[in-house]
Design a protein around this motif. Structure first.
Motif, PDB file in Angstrom:
ATOM      1  N   ILE A   9      39.488  36.519  38.847  1.00  0.00           N
ATOM      2  CA  ILE A   9      38.778  36.698  40.103  1.00  0.00           C
ATOM      3  C   ILE A   9      38.059  38.040  40.042  1.00  0.00           C
ATOM      4  CG2 ILE A   9      40.822  37.711  41.218  1.00  0.00           C
ATOM      5  CD1 ILE A   9      39.860  36.515  43.852  1.00  0.00           C
ATOM      6  N   SER A  10      36.844  38.105  40.575  1.00  0.00           N
ATOM      7  CA  SER A  10      36.074  39.342  40.540  1.00  0.00           C
ATOM      8  C   SER A  10      36.699  40.369  41.488  1.00  0.00           C
ATOM      9  CB  SER A  10      34.624  39.082  40.941  1.00  0.00           C
ATOM     10  OG  SER A  10      34.546  38.696  42.310  1.00  0.00           O
ATOM     11  N   ASP A  11      36.453  41.659  41.220  1.00  0.00           N
ATOM     12  CA  ASP A  11      36.969  42.721  42.077  1.00  0.00           C
ATOM     13  C   ASP A  11      36.445  42.578  43.500  1.00  0.00           C
ATOM     14  OD1 ASP A  11      38.488  43.894  40.166  1.00  0.00           O
ATOM     15  OD2 ASP A  11      37.030  45.446  39.632  1.00  0.00           O
ATOM     16  N   GLU A  12      35.174  42.172  43.626  1.00  0.00           N
ATOM     17  CA  GLU A  12      34.577  42.018  44.953  1.00  0.00           C
ATOM     18  C   GLU A  12      35.300  40.944  45.763  1.00  0.00           C
ATOM     19  OE1 GLU A  12      30.213  41.080  47.022  1.00  0.00           O
ATOM     20  OE2 GLU A  12      30.445  41.037  44.840  1.00  0.00           O
ATOM     21  N   ALA A  13      35.538  39.788  45.130  1.00  0.00           N
ATOM     22  CA  ALA A  13      36.233  38.698  45.816  1.00  0.00           C
ATOM     23  C   ALA A  13      37.677  39.074  46.103  1.00  0.00           C
ATOM     24  CB  ALA A  13      36.170  37.425  44.970  1.00  0.00           C
ATOM     25  N   TYR A  14      38.298  39.795  45.161  1.00  0.00           N
ATOM     26  CA  TYR A  14      39.699  40.201  45.336  1.00  0.00           C
ATOM     27  C   TYR A  14      39.853  41.152  46.514  1.00  0.00           C
ATOM     28  CZ  TYR A  14      44.361  41.877  44.035  1.00  0.00           C
ATOM     29  OH  TYR A  14      45.699  42.216  44.038  1.00  0.00           O
ATOM     30  N   ASN A  15      38.918  42.089  46.628  1.00  0.00           N
ATOM     31  CA  ASN A  15      38.986  43.068  47.710  1.00  0.00           C
ATOM     32  C   ASN A  15      38.726  42.453  49.070  1.00  0.00           C
ATOM     33  OD1 ASN A  15      39.591  45.242  46.023  1.00  0.00           O
ATOM     34  ND2 ASN A  15      37.432  45.668  45.616  1.00  0.00           N
ATOM     35  N   LYS A  16      38.068  41.288  49.109  1.00  0.00           N
ATOM     36  CA  LYS A  16      37.784  40.618  50.382  1.00  0.00           C
ATOM     37  C   LYS A  16      38.984  39.839  50.910  1.00  0.00           C
ATOM     38  CE  LYS A  16      32.760  40.097  49.845  1.00  0.00           C
ATOM     39  NZ  LYS A  16      31.637  39.136  49.706  1.00  0.00           N
ATOM     40  N   LEU A  17      40.008  39.647  50.066  1.00  0.00           N
ATOM     41  CA  LEU A  17      41.201  38.933  50.508  1.00  0.00           C
ATOM     42  C   LEU A  17      41.907  39.727  51.601  1.00  0.00           C
ATOM     43  CD1 LEU A  17      42.670  37.801  47.056  1.00  0.00           C
ATOM     44  CD2 LEU A  17      41.448  36.379  48.701  1.00  0.00           C
ATOM     45  N   ASP A  18      42.418  39.017  52.616  1.00  0.00           N
ATOM     46  CA  ASP A  18      43.116  39.695  53.708  1.00  0.00           C
ATOM     47  C   ASP A  18      44.330  40.462  53.187  1.00  0.00           C
ATOM     48  OD1 ASP A  18      41.304  38.740  55.530  1.00  0.00           O
ATOM     49  OD2 ASP A  18      42.484  36.961  56.018  1.00  0.00           O
ATOM     50  N   THR A  19      45.042  39.847  52.275  1.00  0.00           N
ATOM     51  CA  THR A  19      46.200  40.500  51.658  1.00  0.00           C
ATOM     52  C   THR A  19      46.124  40.303  50.151  1.00  0.00           C
ATOM     53  OG1 THR A  19      47.558  38.493  51.922  1.00  0.00           O
ATOM     54  CG2 THR A  19      47.680  40.143  53.668  1.00  0.00           C
ATOM     55  N   ASN A  20      46.412  41.338  49.419  1.00  0.00           N
ATOM     56  CA  ASN A  20      46.480  41.258  47.973  1.00  0.00           C
ATOM     57  C   ASN A  20      47.417  42.355  47.475  1.00  0.00           C
ATOM     58  OD1 ASN A  20      44.931  43.724  47.617  1.00  0.00           O
ATOM     59  ND2 ASN A  20      43.092  42.510  48.036  1.00  0.00           N
ATOM     60  N   PHE A  21      47.739  42.307  46.188  1.00  0.00           N
ATOM     61  CA  PHE A  21      48.702  43.267  45.655  1.00  0.00           C
ATOM     62  C   PHE A  21      48.161  44.690  45.693  1.00  0.00           C
ATOM     63  CE2 PHE A  21      50.587  45.622  42.063  1.00  0.00           C
ATOM     64  CZ  PHE A  21      51.914  45.576  42.460  1.00  0.00           C
ATOM     65  N   ARG A  22      46.866  44.841  45.514  1.00  0.00           N
ATOM     66  CA  ARG A  22      46.270  46.181  45.526  1.00  0.00           C
ATOM     67  C   ARG A  22      46.454  46.846  46.888  1.00  0.00           C
ATOM     68  NH1 ARG A  22      40.439  45.824  43.519  1.00  0.00           N
ATOM     69  NH2 ARG A  22      41.563  45.310  41.595  1.00  0.00           N
TER      70      ARG A  22
END
Length: 265
Positions: free
Chosen positions: A137-150
């Motif tokens: 998954i791209s960083d942009e799409a990952y950062n748009k997730l409401d919750t993620n490990f980052r």
């Protein structure tokens, strides 16, 4: 007196198992030289020594048992009998022949060859996880997730900083929100739109890293008198004090409410 529950050592043959597609696969079977008779009346079936097969078993029946162990289809399975040095003794290429007809000795090896090009064991991916296609998954799409490990990691780093960089960042948490908040300002605190006066602005290590705001409420809606965990941050009447994060505080023209003022209808 010897037990009837165990076969004598010379009544069984121990065979190793290897597989053409699975380099880390290692197993074994023990086969009986004798035809097993029914257990005596005083002994249950479960009490008899377990052997996976007998030398009178056909090659086809043996393949059925090995299919359950390895996942290689009977139709695409080829068996080789090898001695203890790895040299081939015979191909077990007659399905109706018995295992005994190939004269296996204790310590010999049954090598399983999987001829199915689409077999689950082919390609090595059962053993080498680097061959398995990974989800990306791209960083942009990952950062748009409401919750993620980052985001979770950043949150936990604030609560439990483990490095000097984390500590420095958490020490400045919400510092910028305090730029327009000073002691003596009138304010309104959420939730509940509680009004009061700012009595403290700064760090409060006892409550957590970062910046906090101490408020004396106009009404007894607080939890203390300005002392928290034995530390005096400010003074106010008991039950009027609260210490909250700056993002909960709005400063401005918030006069004290008249408790007897009638609400508009």
């Amino acid at each position: 007196m010897s037990s009837k529950l165990h076969l004598p050592a010379d009544d069984s043959v121990f065979l190793l198992l290897t597989h053409s597609n699975l380099s880390t696969f290692s197993s074994d079977i023990r086969v009986s030289k004798q035809v097993r008779s029914p257990p005596p009346p005083h002994e249950s079936e479960s009490m008899m020594t377990h052997v996976i097969s007998r030398l009178q078993t056909s090659v086809e029946s043996l393949k059925e048992k090995l299919w359950r162990k390895t996942g290689t289809s009977v139709a695409f399975m080829r068996l080789q009998l090898r001695d203890d040095t790895g040299a081939m003794i015979a191909d077990l290429d007659h399905d109706d022949a018995t295992l005994a007809s190939y004269s296996p000795y204790d310590g010999y090896c049954l090598h399983i060859i999987d001829l199915d090009p689409s077999s689950v064991t082919s390609g090595g991916w059962l053993e080498d996880t680097s061959l398995v296609e990974k989800y990306t998954i791209s960083d942009e799409a990952y950062n748009k997730l409401d919750t993620n490990f980052r985001k979770f990691k950043e949150k936990m780093a604030f609560k439990n900083p483990t490095s000097s960089d984390d500590k420095q960042q958490s020490d400045k948490h919400m510092e910028e929100l305090c730029a327009n908040i000073k002691v003596g300002d009138r304010c309104e605190v959420e939730p509940g739109a509680k009004r009061g006066t700012v009595k403290f602005v700064g760090r409060a290590e006892a409550l957590g890293r970062g910046f906090w705001v101490g408020v004396q409420y106009d009404e007894p809606l607080g939890k203390h008198d300005g002392m928290v965990k034995g530390i005096r941050f400010f003074e106010c009447p008991q039950g009027h004090g609260a210490i909250v994060r700056p993002d909960k505080v709005k400063v401005g023209d918030y006069p004290e409410r008249d408790p007897f003022e009638e609400e508009e209808i």
